[in-house]
Scaffold this motif. Structure first.
Motif, mmCIF file in Angstrom:
data_model
loop_
_atom_site.group_PDB
_atom_site.id
_atom_site.type_symbol
_atom_site.label_atom_id
_atom_site.label_comp_id
_atom_site.label_asym_id
_atom_site.label_seq_id
_atom_site.Cartn_x
_atom_site.Cartn_y
_atom_site.Cartn_z
ATOM 1 N N ARG A 70 13.205 -29.371 -11.511
ATOM 2 C CA ARG A 70 14.678 -29.957 -11.185
ATOM 3 C C ARG A 70 15.439 -29.641 -10.378
ATOM 4 N N ARG A 101 15.899 -35.041 1.239
ATOM 5 C CA ARG A 101 15.309 -35.910 0.672
ATOM 6 C C ARG A 101 14.042 -36.188 0.949
ATOM 7 N N ASP A 106 16.238 -34.734 -5.566
ATOM 8 C CA ASP A 106 15.261 -36.033 -6.387
ATOM 9 C C ASP A 106 16.389 -36.884 -5.938
ATOM 10 N N TRP A 107 16.094 -38.835 -6.723
ATOM 11 C CA TRP A 107 16.931 -39.165 -6.812
ATOM 12 C C TRP A 107 17.758 -39.340 -7.747
ATOM 13 N N GLU A 108 16.954 -38.668 -8.407
ATOM 14 C CA GLU A 108 18.400 -38.767 -9.679
ATOM 15 C C GLU A 108 19.762 -37.846 -9.058
ATOM 16 N N THR A 109 19.278 -36.400 -8.587
ATOM 17 C CA THR A 109 20.539 -35.474 -7.929
ATOM 18 C C THR A 109 20.769 -35.956 -6.976
ATOM 19 N N THR A 110 20.415 -37.126 -5.963
ATOM 20 C CA THR A 110 20.304 -37.877 -4.917
ATOM 21 C C THR A 110 21.891 -38.797 -5.190
ATOM 22 N N ASP A 135 12.755 -42.986 -1.990
ATOM 23 C CA ASP A 135 12.011 -41.748 -2.669
ATOM 24 C C ASP A 135 12.139 -41.791 -4.382
ATOM 25 N N GLN A 136 12.664 -42.586 -4.945
ATOM 26 C CA GLN A 136 12.597 -42.574 -6.313
ATOM 27 C C GLN A 136 10.640 -43.462 -6.742
ATOM 28 N N ASP A 138 6.991 -42.939 -7.016
ATOM 29 C CA ASP A 138 5.327 -41.972 -7.269
ATOM 30 C C ASP A 138 4.611 -43.064 -6.279
#
Length: 413
Positions: A70, A101, A106-110, A135-136, A138
């Protein structure tokens, strides 16, 4: 080139190693660093070109930013750097590949980055555009066929909604998942039809070349660049009212000029004019300044490195000083080509390195350790080129930090 920046020495001196092609030290350069260039912050908005700098993300130095883990962001330094770009009259393109990216962010941080950056932009009236991608997802679990395409659309919709809710312009990024599941141009058309239907205000479409991301091979449903261009132009034509512009990152100036002409020829009754935002970090001086055939606007990672010079050049364009604008940008071109040299995917190292030299981040780091992707000889040459271009804001600080890096890396002469 040297006449463009201040010719006087700053008084700062550094000992730099010289390397042969095998990476062995073959000599030492006693370098007197020059003063910063004659850069100016604009007093009125820049009018002649739309220009956005693609900003990077600063990691928190004491946190665990292990590859694959993370990410932990230094929000103060990250947002302060965006304010620095706005202060020079440039817009900020955020949450793009420059912000790692798919390569550490990751998407959560983005999502948090988008919300924070957009909120900061409002405090100064700065332009902000943010990437919306997929990019969220898999990649290994995305199904084949229409179900996979629908998963891509749903992922895009989630990210478009996040960007718009934050109050930022949408940049529709290229999707690795779409490149994986699409079987031809018609699948790209179907997905982008659905995504652009969700866009409330005109967006920017991003065509990212494989030199930046090899996973995008065959994007637009064909490996032929001319065929892909036809698909791309048809897509823009069918959604002209939803497209502010296109960002093309193929590092091919001739292709960009030809595409720019095709966009200019679109029927204005179908929507507003469609800008071409160059993403060519090799040929930006001639593309942005332009010629009788027209000019490109800019959405560039290199502008996050050369932003004082880029802003000063754009101010010269506003004043009708075309030759001076070109001279300024051309004086940074060797630096740009070095930062984006192959393997181009590691260009973000150069963005972070110059930011660190100039005191905009506490440590020379990127998320996930990506800064290790460039060699010490590469960084030493980058330092020389930044000095030659007048882009070391505080030569004394830059000299101390370069010396510290050489000590730690075992390269001190």
């Amino acid at each position: 080139m040297t006449a463009l920046v201040a010719s006087s020495s700053s008084g700062a001196r550094v000992r730099l190693p010289r390397f042969d092609h095998a990476g062995l030290t073959i000599g030492v350069e006693e370098r007197d660093l020059g003063l910063p260039g004659p850069w100016t912050r604009p007093t009125t908005p820049i009018r002649s070109r739309a220009a956005l700098a693609a900003a990077h993300v600063v990691p928190l130095p004491g946190a665990d930013n292990t590859p694959g883990g993370r990410p932990h962001v230094d929000w103060d330094a990250t947002l302060a750097f965006r304010h620095e770009l706005w202060s020079y009259g440039l817009g900020v393109a955020d949450a793009m590949d420059t912000a790692q990216r798919g390569m550490g962010l990751d998407w959560e941080t983005t999502r948090e980055l988008v919300r924070r950056s957009a909120a900061e932009a409002r405090t100064v009236g700065g332009r902000i555009a943010c990437g919306a991608g997929t990019d969220q997802l898999d990649l290994a679990s995305v199904p084949e066929g229409r179900a996979g395409l629908q998963a891509v659309v749903d992922a895009y919709r989630e990210q478009v909604e996040t960007v718009q809710a934050a109050g930022a312009q949408v940049i529709v990024m290229a999707s690795r998942a779409l490149a994986r599941v699409a079987s031809g141009p018609e699948d790209y058309q179907w997905v982008y039809d659905a995504v652009l239907a969700e866009v409330a205000e005109p967006a920017v479409l991003h065509w990212l070349g494989t030199m930046f991301d090899p996973a995008l091979e065959g994007y637009w449903g064909t490996h032929d660049v001319l065929g892909a261009t036809d698909v791309f132009v048809d897509l823009v034509r069918s959604h002209q009212d939803k497209v502010d512009g296109v960002k093309v990152s193929l590092l091919d100036a001739d292709h960009e000029v030809a595409l720019r002409a095709r966009l200019a020829a679109l029927d204005p009754s179908d929507g507003g004019p469609v800008r071409l935002y160059t993403g060519d970090d090799f040929h930006y001086p001639e593309l942005v300044v332009g010629d009788a055939r027209g000019h490109s606007d800019a959405l560039l990672g290199i502008f996050a490195v050369i932003y004082p010079a880029a802003s000063t050049a754009l101010q010269a364009l506003d004043s009708g000083e075309t030759a001076r604008a070109y001279e300024i940008l051309a004086a940074t071109q060797a630096l740009g080509r070095h930062v984006f040299a192959a393997p181009t995917v590691y260009y973000k190292t150069g963005v972070a390195f110059v930011a660190w030299l100039n005191g905009h981040q506490p440590g020379f780091q990127l998320l996930g350790g990506l800064h290790a992707g460039r060699s010490l000889p590469h960084l030493v040459e980058l330092f020389r080129l930044a000095d030659t271009a007048g882009l070391l804001d505080d030569p004394e600080l830059a000299a101390r930090r370069m010396g510290a890096l050489l000590e730690v890396a075992g390269g001190r002469p």
